[in-house]
Scaffold this motif. Structure first.
Motif, mmCIF file in Angstrom:
data_model
loop_
_atom_site.group_PDB
_atom_site.id
_atom_site.type_symbol
_atom_site.label_atom_id
_atom_site.label_comp_id
_atom_site.label_asym_id
_atom_site.label_seq_id
_atom_site.Cartn_x
_atom_site.Cartn_y
_atom_site.Cartn_z
ATOM 1 N N HIS A 237 -8.144 11.688 -1.582
ATOM 2 C CA HIS A 237 -7.226 11.354 -0.496
ATOM 3 C C HIS A 237 -5.963 12.203 -0.510
ATOM 4 O O HIS A 237 -5.178 12.164 0.436
ATOM 5 N N ASN B 11 -4.282 14.077 2.533
ATOM 6 C CA ASN B 11 -3.555 13.417 3.630
ATOM 7 C C ASN B 11 -2.055 13.669 3.576
ATOM 8 O O ASN B 11 -1.410 13.829 4.611
ATOM 9 N N SER B 12 -1.515 13.694 2.358
ATOM 10 C CA SER B 12 -0.084 13.948 2.227
ATOM 11 C C SER B 12 0.200 15.433 2.038
ATOM 12 O O SER B 12 1.242 15.930 2.469
ATOM 13 N N GLN C 5 -0.059 8.450 3.387
ATOM 14 C CA GLN C 5 -1.337 7.864 2.980
ATOM 15 C C GLN C 5 -1.662 6.587 3.765
ATOM 16 O O GLN C 5 -2.787 6.080 3.680
ATOM 17 N N SER D 56 -0.271 6.106 -4.652
ATOM 18 C CA SER D 56 -0.379 6.720 -3.323
ATOM 19 C C SER D 56 -1.579 6.211 -2.545
ATOM 20 O O SER D 56 -1.484 5.908 -1.358
ATOM 21 N N ASN D 57 -2.722 6.091 -3.213
ATOM 22 C CA ASN D 57 -3.898 5.599 -2.509
ATOM 23 C C ASN D 57 -3.765 4.107 -2.221
ATOM 24 O O ASN D 57 -3.968 3.663 -1.101
ATOM 25 N N GLY E 150 -1.256 3.380 0.454
ATOM 26 C CA GLY E 150 -1.732 3.773 1.779
ATOM 27 C C GLY E 150 -2.801 2.842 2.300
ATOM 28 O O GLY E 150 -2.767 2.419 3.467
#
Lengths: 460, 460
Positions: B117, B120-121, B244, B273-274, B277
Motif C-alpha cells: 500500500h 498510495n502515499s 492511505q 499507515s495501513n 488508512g
C-alpha cells in the motif's frame, strides 16, 4: 493525461462475463498440427500410449482436433475466480510518453502469486489428475514459474506435487524454490538419486549442475514408475494451449465490451503457451475468414526457433525420452546461451503455433536481450509494472510498432500479452542496471550443431 | 464451493466509483492527536519549521486537524488508476476451509510493483514535491517497500530520488535494491560518506551495518542541505494516514455497493499507515456516533508498542534528530529483534492511531511470529496469494476471529487489510519452512531499557 472518455485504464470483466469455455483453435485449422509420433515406431502416439504419462481427460484434449469449444469444469471456474479475470490495461501513460497515435492495450497475467499465466493450465491439469483419483503429479521446472503455478494448484486441490528443479536453478534461485515449498511441493534438485536416469547422469558427470532435459527425464520416470502419479507439462502441448485460450477469450470479451477492434496482436513465444492462448480466438476469426489481424510472435534472438529454426519432427526434450513433435526447432541438441529470459529458452515451439506460422497466418520477430531490457525498464517506469524478461519481448515489439505509428500517423490498436512479473528476475535486471548484459546471438555454425541432431524421419 | 449469489469473489469499483477525496479522520476526533514538538523548545512545530524538511502542501496536511475531506489532485487520481481500485476479495475458499459461518473479506493492496500500500502515499508526496518545483526527495528504507514505492512515484513524475538503505539490507536484499535502481533511484548504503552524520558514525563504528535511525538522519541531512530537495516518510505522520485513507474509502464504497455491513475490521500495525488508512471512514462513523465496529490493530509480539508500550512523547527515530511525537512507544532506544516483518519493527506508532487507541475506540493484539507464518502458509495455499509477513499478522487474527465464530455460530462479517505480497521475504519463509523460526518476545527488562530513554517532557 489524454484519455478516451469511454475507455477506462483497466477493463475488468464482471464475474458473469467471464468465459465458461476454452476455445480449441485446432478445430478451425485447415492444416491440423501434425500428430505426436512414437519415437520407436514413428507411428502417431495412441491415447493408450499417452495415457501412461498423462491423465486420461488430458489425453483426450491433446488428441481432439475437432471440438471448437470445451466446457471449463465448474471447479476450475471457481479457481479462476480467485485471480481472474485478469485486467486488460489501456497503456495511456505509455502512449503519452511515446507520443504515439497508436492505442496500446495489454493483457496482464502477472497478478497472481505464481507471477505468470502458467496457473491457467496448472489448475486444469491438476484438476483432471485429481478427478481421475490420482495421488499426485510430477513435473520439471527451470526458471520456476511453472513449478510455482503447479504447486499452487496442487495445494488448492490437496494433490501431491513433485518438482524436479534444474540443480543450478535450485541453488541459484532459492526464493523460487521456497515459494514452491511454501505451497507444499517437494522440490528435488536434478539430477538426483531418486531416479535411475538421475543416478546414471550423476555417475557419468559427478559435478553436473543439471539441465531441463535431464529434469524432464526424471519427472517422467517418476510419474511412470509411481502408482497414482502422472506427468504434467507447462507449455508446448495442445492441451496447454487449449487451457491458455482463457487469456484470449477474456481479452476478446473485454475488447468487444467496449467495441475495440485490434489491428496488431503481439505475444512472446518460448514454448508457445501464452502466445497460443492469447491469439486463439482472434486466429479463429482469421481462419474462418471473418476478420484479419496482424499477429506477431516475439522470440529472443538468442533462441530463435521460429525465425531461424527448421519445421521438422524433433524430440520435445534434450534427453530424447519424449514423443516426437513436428515444430519449428533448433534441434534438441541446441544449447541456448544462459540468458535470463528462462521461459523462452526452449529449442522448439508448440506444434499448433508452428503450423499457423508455417501457413503464413502469423509473423515472427526475434529481438535482442539488451533492447528487451531497455523496453522493460521504460515500461516499468511509465506503467508501474515490473515485467518479467519473457513478457518484455512483447513490450519491445509493441513499443516498436507504436513508434512506427508515430512516424506514419496511423492510429493502430495494438494488443500485447504481458505474461508476468519480474520479481524473481532481479539478477538479470541487476546485470542490465550495471551495463553488463549481452545479446548472445548464435552464429549459423552454432545452429548447425543443433540441426545435425534432428532425428531422421522418412517422408510418408 | 458455497458462495453467495450476489457477492462476487472480487469486488472492483468502476473507475467512476473510485473515491475522489481523502478522508481526514482527525476532523471527527474529539481528542485530536497531540502536536509534534520541537525537541529543543518543546513547543509545537510551526509550519515554517516543518517546511525546512517537508514540502509546503504536505506541511499543511500534517497540521490540518479540521478539514474532513481533501480533494485528491487529478494527477494523483490518474496515477491511482494505473493500479487502483484494489480488489476487495471475498475469501470464499478460506471460509470453506475453516468451516466458519463468518464472512471474510480482505482488501488486497499488493497488486502493484512496489508490492504494498506504500505507493498510495508515495505518489502523493512526490506529486506535491514536483508541484513545488523541487528537484528531488530523500528518504530512508529498511525492508524496502517504501523505497520501492517512492522510486516508482519519482520515476513517473521525473523526480530525483535518493534512498538511504540500511547497509545490512542493501547487502542482504540486493533484489529490492535493484528494483529501486530499475526505477532510476540512487540507492546509498547507510551509513555512508555522503553525509556528516554518516562520516561520524563510520569513524566511530567502522564495521557497522547501519540502522534505520542512522538512515533517517542521513536522509534528513541530505534533504535539508541540498537545494531543491525535501525529505519524505512512509508512515507514522498524519499526512501519510490521510493519503492511505484511500484504502478505507474504497473498502467502504465496495461494501456499500453490495450492502455489506462489517462487524470486525482488522489491520496490521507498524507505524500505522495501513491500519490508519483502512479504518479511517469506519472510525469516522464511529466517532460521529453513526455506527459501531470492532476495530483490531495487530502488532508483532516482538515489537508490541500498543499492547506493552507507553503513551508518551518520544523521538520518531533512533538518532533523535526528528521532532517529538506523542504516541504509544517502546522508546527510541528499544531494539526489536531482527525478525522478518521488517515493516512492523518500529518502536512507535502513528499519533492518530495512538490517540484513538488511548480513547478506547479500538483494540490491539500482539501475535507471535511462528503463528503468523502458520496463518500465512495456510492463506497462501487456500487463497492463492503469498502474503507479506506484515500482512500476515492481520490474517492471523482474522482466522482467529473466524474460528471463534465457528464455535459460537455467529455469522460475523470480518474485513481485514492484506497490505502486500511476500516475494522479497522468501528468506523468512525459508526459515519457517525449515522449522527455524523464533518468536523473540521481549522481557519486561528488555522493555525497561527502551522506556529509560524516553525524553523528559514537563507536564503543562
Amino acid at each position: 493525461m489524454k484519455t478516451e472518455k469511454n475507455i477506462p485504464y483497466k477493463i475488468y470483466l464482471d464475474e458473469q462475463e467471464m468465459p465458461k469455455k476454452w476455445y480449441n483453435v485446432r478445430a478451425d485449422m485447415k492444416n491440423k498440427p501434425a500428430p505426436l509420433l512414437n519415437p520407436g515406431t514413428l507411428q502417431p502416439m495412441t491415447a493408450e500410449e499417452l495415457g501412461a504419462v498423462f491423465c486420461d481427460e488430458l489425453v483426450q484434449q491433446e488428441l481432439d482436433n475437432d471440438t471448437a469449444y470445451i466446457d471449463i469444469p465448474q471447479e476450475i471456474l471457481d479457481f479462476y475466480k480467485m485471480y481472474r479475470p485478469s485486467p486488460l490495461v489501456r497503456a495511456y501513460c505509455l502512449e503519452e510518453k511515446l507520443q504515439t497515435p497508436a492505442k496500446i492495450y495489454y493483457k496482464f497475467e502477472g497478478n497472481n502469486t505464481s507471477g505468470s499465466h502458467k496457473l491457467n493450465s496448472a489448475i486444469a491439469q491438476a484438476y483432471y489428475a485429481k478427478k481421475q483419483g490420482l495421488k499426485g503429479v510430477t513435473t520439471e521446472t527451470g526458471a520456476g514459474q511453472w513449478g510455482t503455478a503447479l504447486s499452487m494448484a496442487c495445494a488448492y486441490l490437496g494433490l501431491d506435487c513433485n518438482v524436479y528443479m534444474v540443480k543450478v536453478s535450485y541453488e541459484q534461485k532459492p526464493f523460487r524454490r521456497e515459494v514452491m515449498r511454501t505451497y507444499g511441493a517437494t522440490v528435488t534438485p536434478s539430477p538426483s538419486t531418486t531416479t535411475e536416469i538421475g543416478k546414471k547422469i550423476l555417475a557419468e558427470h559427478p559435478g553436473t549442475t543439471g539441465s531441463l532435459g535431464c529434469a524432464i527425464s526424471e519427472a517422467v520416470e517418476t510419474a511412470v514408475g509411481k502408482e497414482g502419479y502422472r506427468y504434467v507439462l507447462g507449455s508446448v502441448l495442445n492441451q496447454v494451449l487449449l487451457h491458455q485460450s482463457i487469456i484470449g477469450m477474456e481479452t476478446k470479451a473485454a475488447l468487444d465490451k467496449y467495441g475495440i477492434e485490434p489491428d496488431i496482436i503481439i505475444g512472446c513465444a518460448g514454448g508457445g503457451s501464452n502466445l497460443g492462448g492469447l491469439i486463439s480466438p482472434f486466429m479463429g476469426e482469421k481462419l474462418r475468414g471473418e476478420k484479419d489481424y496482424q499477429i506477431i510472435a516475439v522470440e529472443p534472438a538468442s533462441c530463435p526457433s521460429l525465425t531461424r529454426g527448421k519445421f521438422a519432427y524433433d524430440f520435445c526434450d534434450t534427453g530424447m525420452v519424449t514423443p516426437l513433435a513436428k515444430m519449428y526447432t533448433l534441434g534438441s541438441d541446441f544449447i541456448p546461451s544462459p540468458n535470463h529470459a528462462g521461459g523462452l529458452r526452449y529449442h522448439g515451439m508448440s506444434p499448433v503455433v508452428s503450423q499457423l506460422y508455417h501457413d503464413g497466418l502469423m509473423e515472427a520477430r526475434s529481438v535482442e536481450q539488451t533492447s528487451v531490457f531497455e523496453a522493460a525498464e521504460q515500461f516499468a517506469r511509465i506503467e508501474g509494472i515490473l515485467p518479467a524478461p519473457e513478457s518484455s519481448h512483447a513490450i519491445r515489439v509493441a513499443i516498436d510498432e507504436a513508434l512506427k505509428c508515430k512516424e506514419t500517423g496511423e492510429e493502430k490498436t495494438i494488443v500485447f500479452g504481458l505474461t508476468g512479473t519480474g520479481y524473481f528476475d532481479m539478477m538479470a535486471y541487476e546485470k542490465f542496471n550495471n551495463g553488463e548484459m549481452s545479446d548472445d546471438i548464435p552464429t549459423d555454425a552454432d545452429l548447425e550443431i543443433g540441426f545435425k541432431g534432428l532425428p531422421d524421419i522418412p517422408e510418408k
